[in-house]
Enzyme design. Sequence first.
Site, short mmCIF file in Angstrom:
data_model
loop_
_atom_site.label_atom_id
_atom_site.label_comp_id
_atom_site.label_asym_id
_atom_site.label_seq_id
_atom_site.Cartn_x
_atom_site.Cartn_y
_atom_site.Cartn_z
N GLN A 86 6.06 3.46 -9.00
CA GLN A 86 5.09 2.84 -8.09
C GLN A 86 4.89 3.65 -6.82
O GLN A 86 3.80 3.68 -6.25
CB GLN A 86 5.55 1.41 -7.76
CG GLN A 86 4.57 0.59 -6.97
CD GLN A 86 5.25 -0.19 -5.86
OE1 GLN A 86 5.72 0.39 -4.89
NE2 GLN A 86 5.32 -1.50 -6.03
N GLN A 135 2.84 -3.92 2.94
CA GLN A 135 2.84 -3.36 4.29
C GLN A 135 1.43 -3.38 4.86
O GLN A 135 0.45 -3.09 4.17
CB GLN A 135 3.37 -1.93 4.23
CG GLN A 135 3.47 -1.25 5.58
CD GLN A 135 4.11 0.12 5.46
OE1 GLN A 135 4.72 0.44 4.45
NE2 GLN A 135 3.98 0.95 6.49
N HIS A 182 1.87 5.95 -2.26
CA HIS A 182 1.40 5.87 -3.66
C HIS A 182 0.70 7.15 -4.11
O HIS A 182 -0.27 7.09 -4.87
CB HIS A 182 0.50 4.64 -3.86
CG HIS A 182 1.19 3.35 -3.51
ND1 HIS A 182 2.24 2.85 -4.25
CD2 HIS A 182 1.01 2.50 -2.47
CE1 HIS A 182 2.66 1.73 -3.68
NE2 HIS A 182 1.95 1.49 -2.60
N SER A 223 2.20 -3.64 -3.84
CA SER A 223 3.06 -2.59 -3.32
C SER A 223 4.43 -3.16 -2.95
O SER A 223 5.17 -3.61 -3.82
CB SER A 223 2.38 -1.91 -2.13
OG SER A 223 3.08 -0.76 -1.73
N LEU A 224 4.79 -3.18 -1.67
CA LEU A 224 6.05 -3.78 -1.24
C LEU A 224 6.21 -5.20 -1.80
O LEU A 224 7.30 -5.63 -2.17
CB LEU A 224 6.10 -3.83 0.29
CG LEU A 224 7.12 -4.82 0.87
CD1 LEU A 224 8.52 -4.25 0.76
CD2 LEU A 224 6.76 -5.20 2.28
N ARG A 251 13.91 1.57 0.38
CA ARG A 251 12.53 2.02 0.15
C ARG A 251 11.85 2.39 1.45
O ARG A 251 11.21 3.44 1.57
CB ARG A 251 11.75 0.92 -0.57
CG ARG A 251 10.31 1.25 -0.93
CD ARG A 251 9.68 0.04 -1.59
NE ARG A 251 8.38 0.32 -2.19
CZ ARG A 251 7.21 0.11 -1.58
NH1 ARG A 251 7.18 -0.34 -0.33
NH2 ARG A 251 6.07 0.36 -2.21
#
Length: 418
Positions: free
Chosen positions: A243, A9, A194, A87-88, A112
Amino acid sequence: MLAFTFPGQGSQRSGMGHAWVEHPSWEVAAEASEIAGRDLTALLLDAPMEELTRTANAQLATFVMSLVVLDAVERLGLFPAACAGHSLGEYTALVASGSLSLSDGTKLVIARGDAMQAAADSQPGTMAALIGIADEDADAACQRAEDDVWVANYNAPGQVVIAGTEAGIRTATDRAKELGAKKVLPIPVSGAFHTQLMLPARVRLREALDSVEFHSPEVPVIANVDARVHTDPADWPGLLSAQLCSPVRWRQSLETLSGRGATVLAELGPGGVLTGMVRRTIPDVRGVAVAVPSDLDKLMDTVAGTDEWTASGPSHQGEHLYTSERVIVSPTPGVFEPDVQLAALESTALAEATAAPGSGAGTEPGSLLAVGDRVGTVGVTDVRTPFAGILVRWLAVRGERVVEGQPVAWIRTKGSTS
């Protein structure tokens, strides 16, 4: 060794899909739209940044755009020896590796994004990048803030992202400057991703994770949580759940890829932020960003060793590879043996050939390779071409030990005049 990385993102851009509309890989966006039950092509083509910045939209748009680019790269015959995503991007990496289907990956990204958006709405937060500070000092700054603020991303040497409440960020950045941070860059997001502020999202995401099927990845995937390879599909629901509330160990993930022998890291998707982190973290590894169709040539040049990159040595000169040209890659690790008849032919003669297609590989000088022709073996596994074309050059020599996804031959597709 070629590895793929996928952005997270923040990489999304308004209109980022326009360059791909005429490319065959654009069909991936239509397929994902059917799965999502909404027109994702409009999100990639027409949505303003205000709409794209919303967490749910940003994640889905970045995920789908990266898969369009991945499909385009795979059409060139390039496949990775390992994958990782920031991440994503970890979800994209799992789809790329075969651990998740496109359908399940899309459903998880939607779940998510919705869960993280809801968590941010109920407990607002923000993030900031600290430049010129050591990892341990960034962590100490958060601890000394005595507030809700934590390290969220270990991105590269001297580049750490922290996240928390606005008050926590203010105090932690003051402490970070005292510890030597040269610059603080606020990140315009509404959530402390996070961190422990995402705990409500973790509960919702876990339900979605339990509803999909994970498979053994076809290539290794490096996890954000611990920067290690996980081949057991049963590990991934827990890793993806953790995560949300754990820091992304991206610098460590890049070091893991380098340690496993990666020599080229291709960032597939919008932007090019991860490629910059490659230069800072593992400068001996070549990073290439592929965001638009014209970047495909650059990737082919790099894989073939014909680009003029000089970061770690003299430039390599060679013939330019256009998108009308392809490489054939090894389907498995092992020792490469080229086809006996093909190996006996001079590559220059093949490259200049203009004869009509023959009955198969290696019939006579000037014959073209047909789709499915064998060009060699790796161990007991046949290496076959997925394209029709003329063999230009071997990229691996007889007896060379290759890894899965490593290019072994370069061909010019049938009908090309370049």
